[in-house]
Write a protein that holds these residues in place. Structure first.
Motif, PDB file in Angstrom:
ATOM      1  N   UNK A 195     -21.915 -50.405   0.011  1.00  0.00           N
ATOM      2  CA  UNK A 195     -23.371 -50.363  -0.029  1.00  0.00           C
ATOM      3  C   UNK A 195     -23.887 -51.796   0.059  1.00  0.00           C
ATOM      4  N   UNK A 196     -24.747 -52.060   1.016  1.00  0.00           N
ATOM      5  CA  UNK A 196     -25.314 -53.398   1.157  1.00  0.00           C
ATOM      6  C   UNK A 196     -26.755 -53.383   0.644  1.00  0.00           C
ATOM      7  N   UNK A 197     -27.023 -54.288  -0.308  1.00  0.00           N
ATOM      8  CA  UNK A 197     -28.357 -54.385  -0.912  1.00  0.00           C
ATOM      9  C   UNK A 197     -28.298 -54.081  -2.393  1.00  0.00           C
ATOM     10  N   UNK A 198     -27.878 -55.046  -3.210  1.00  0.00           N
ATOM     11  CA  UNK A 198     -27.661 -54.774  -4.634  1.00  0.00           C
ATOM     12  C   UNK A 198     -28.947 -54.349  -5.339  1.00  0.00           C
ATOM     13  N   UNK A 199     -30.063 -54.977  -5.001  1.00  0.00           N
ATOM     14  CA  UNK A 199     -31.320 -54.618  -5.665  1.00  0.00           C
ATOM     15  C   UNK A 199     -31.727 -53.188  -5.337  1.00  0.00           C
ATOM     16  N   UNK A 200     -31.557 -52.793  -4.084  1.00  0.00           N
ATOM     17  CA  UNK A 200     -31.929 -51.437  -3.674  1.00  0.00           C
ATOM     18  C   UNK A 200     -31.024 -50.398  -4.339  1.00  0.00           C
ATOM     19  N   UNK A 201     -29.717 -50.647  -4.384  1.00  0.00           N
ATOM     20  CA  UNK A 201     -28.770 -49.645  -4.849  1.00  0.00           C
ATOM     21  C   UNK A 201     -28.542 -49.673  -6.351  1.00  0.00           C
ATOM     22  N   UNK A 202     -28.991 -50.726  -7.054  1.00  0.00           N
ATOM     23  CA  UNK A 202     -28.720 -50.834  -8.491  1.00  0.00           C
ATOM     24  C   UNK A 202     -29.188 -49.615  -9.294  1.00  0.00           C
ATOM     25  N   UNK A 203     -30.417 -49.105  -9.092  1.00  0.00           N
ATOM     26  CA  UNK A 203     -30.830 -47.925  -9.878  1.00  0.00           C
ATOM     27  C   UNK A 203     -29.921 -46.713  -9.663  1.00  0.00           C
ATOM     28  N   UNK A 204     -29.447 -46.522  -8.426  1.00  0.00           N
ATOM     29  CA  UNK A 204     -28.554 -45.401  -8.150  1.00  0.00           C
ATOM     30  C   UNK A 204     -27.205 -45.598  -8.848  1.00  0.00           C
ATOM     31  N   UNK A 225     -15.430 -46.055  -6.245  1.00  0.00           N
ATOM     32  CA  UNK A 225     -15.347 -45.729  -4.821  1.00  0.00           C
ATOM     33  C   UNK A 225     -16.436 -46.431  -4.023  1.00  0.00           C
ATOM     34  N   UNK A 226     -17.465 -46.923  -4.709  1.00  0.00           N
ATOM     35  CA  UNK A 226     -18.590 -47.595  -4.055  1.00  0.00           C
ATOM     36  C   UNK A 226     -18.531 -49.092  -4.325  1.00  0.00           C
ATOM     37  N   UNK A 227     -18.460 -49.873  -3.268  1.00  0.00           N
ATOM     38  CA  UNK A 227     -18.457 -51.327  -3.385  1.00  0.00           C
ATOM     39  C   UNK A 227     -19.832 -51.841  -2.977  1.00  0.00           C
ATOM     40  N   UNK A 228     -20.489 -52.561  -3.867  1.00  0.00           N
ATOM     41  CA  UNK A 228     -21.864 -53.005  -3.627  1.00  0.00           C
ATOM     42  C   UNK A 228     -21.893 -54.513  -3.415  1.00  0.00           C
ATOM     43  N   UNK A 229     -22.624 -54.958  -2.400  1.00  0.00           N
ATOM     44  CA  UNK A 229     -22.723 -56.386  -2.098  1.00  0.00           C
ATOM     45  C   UNK A 229     -24.009 -56.666  -1.332  1.00  0.00           C
ATOM     46  N   UNK A 230     -24.369 -57.939  -1.282  1.00  0.00           N
ATOM     47  CA  UNK A 230     -25.486 -58.385  -0.433  1.00  0.00           C
ATOM     48  C   UNK A 230     -24.983 -59.118   0.802  1.00  0.00           C
TER      49      UNK A 230
END
Length: 265
Positions: A195-204, A225-230
């Protein structure tokens, strides 16, 4: 109304305008259980059309090199930070040796196709018939128009080594959670999801941990299973590492199978 402004719609390989525009899509008619039972006599013919879409998709995509499917909003305007992230991601994926597959539409999909095209890579768009016209973007080199969502979704998974998800709406979330479910249930293995966009995906991500995990509705390792980064470059490194792990797992499985066979003989 001029020819250039007439309403139109793609239906698989066909383009229809004017009086040929239907009132609903193929998906809608397939899933509709209301009204006349005439549909009972039509479904066998629909199966043939569905089969033809699978055959067309398999034939067009079978010889793709390793590829990554990129999802994201069709409503993201060009020039915005999310759009530019998509362009950077497309370039980085091509430099790492991947083809780029998107839904072929505007917004984030266009951005990833644009980046892939500018980097000299393979840019693929898998479109879908919608109630409103959404043509394939200009950066798609290989485009296929599908009538049925489930056929298109199969192509997204079958010919990809990973998914990267940019900020998006219901369609993006649908594709994201379908991918996570396939990995969680072992339908696909060694399949990175970024997932790209830590601010967008943080609530999820917080909801997944604080509600789903906290209530025992998923396993403790599932959020991982989900790797989050900008950073698009980090996203690509994560995918490359995942591909190496997958290749290593295949080698180890073959060695183990050979050893077991030798022990039996």
């Amino acid at each position: 109304m001029t020819e250039s402004t007439r309403e139109e719609r793609r239906q698989g390989p066909a383009l229809v305008r004017g009086k040929f525009l239907p009132q609903s899509t193929y998906d809608a008619r397939l899933l509709d259980q209301r009204g006349s039972t005439e549909w009972l006599h039509m479904d066998p013919w629909r199966v043939l059309r569905i089969q033809a879409e699978f055959v067309e998709g398999f034939g067009q995509l079978a010889e793709l090199p390793p590829a990554v499917t990129v999802f994201g909003s069709a409503r993201t305007p060009a020039g915005t930070p999310d759009y530019e992230l998509g362009v950077q991601l497309g370039r980085s994926l091509v430099k790492a040796g991947f083809a780029v597959i998107t839904g072929g539409g505007p917004g984030c999909m266009e951005a990833a196709n644009k980046g892939a095209r500018e980097a000299g890579g393979i840019s693929v768009g898998l479109g879908i018939e919608l109630p409103f016209e959404q043509r394939l973007n200009d950066y798609v080199d290989l485009g296929i128009e599908f009538r049925y969502f489930f056929v298109r979704k199969t192509m997204f998974v079958k010919y990809a080594d990973a998914f990267v998800v940019l900020p998006g709406g219901f369609g993006t979330l649908d594709e994201l959670f379908e991918a996570v479910t396939l990995v969680q249930t072992g339908k696909v293995t060694q399949f990175p999801i970024v997932l790209i966009g830590t601010e967008f995906w943080r609530p999820l991500i917080n909801w997944i941990n604080e509600t789903l995990l906290a209530n025992g509705m998923i396993s403790p390792h599932d959020p991982k299973l989900l790797h989050v980064t900008d950073d698009p470059e980090e996203a690509v490194r994560h995918i490359v590492d995942g591909r190496r792990r997958a290749e290593q797992a295949v080698v180890e499985a073959r060695v183990q199978a050979a050893a077991e066979q030798e022990a039996k003989s």
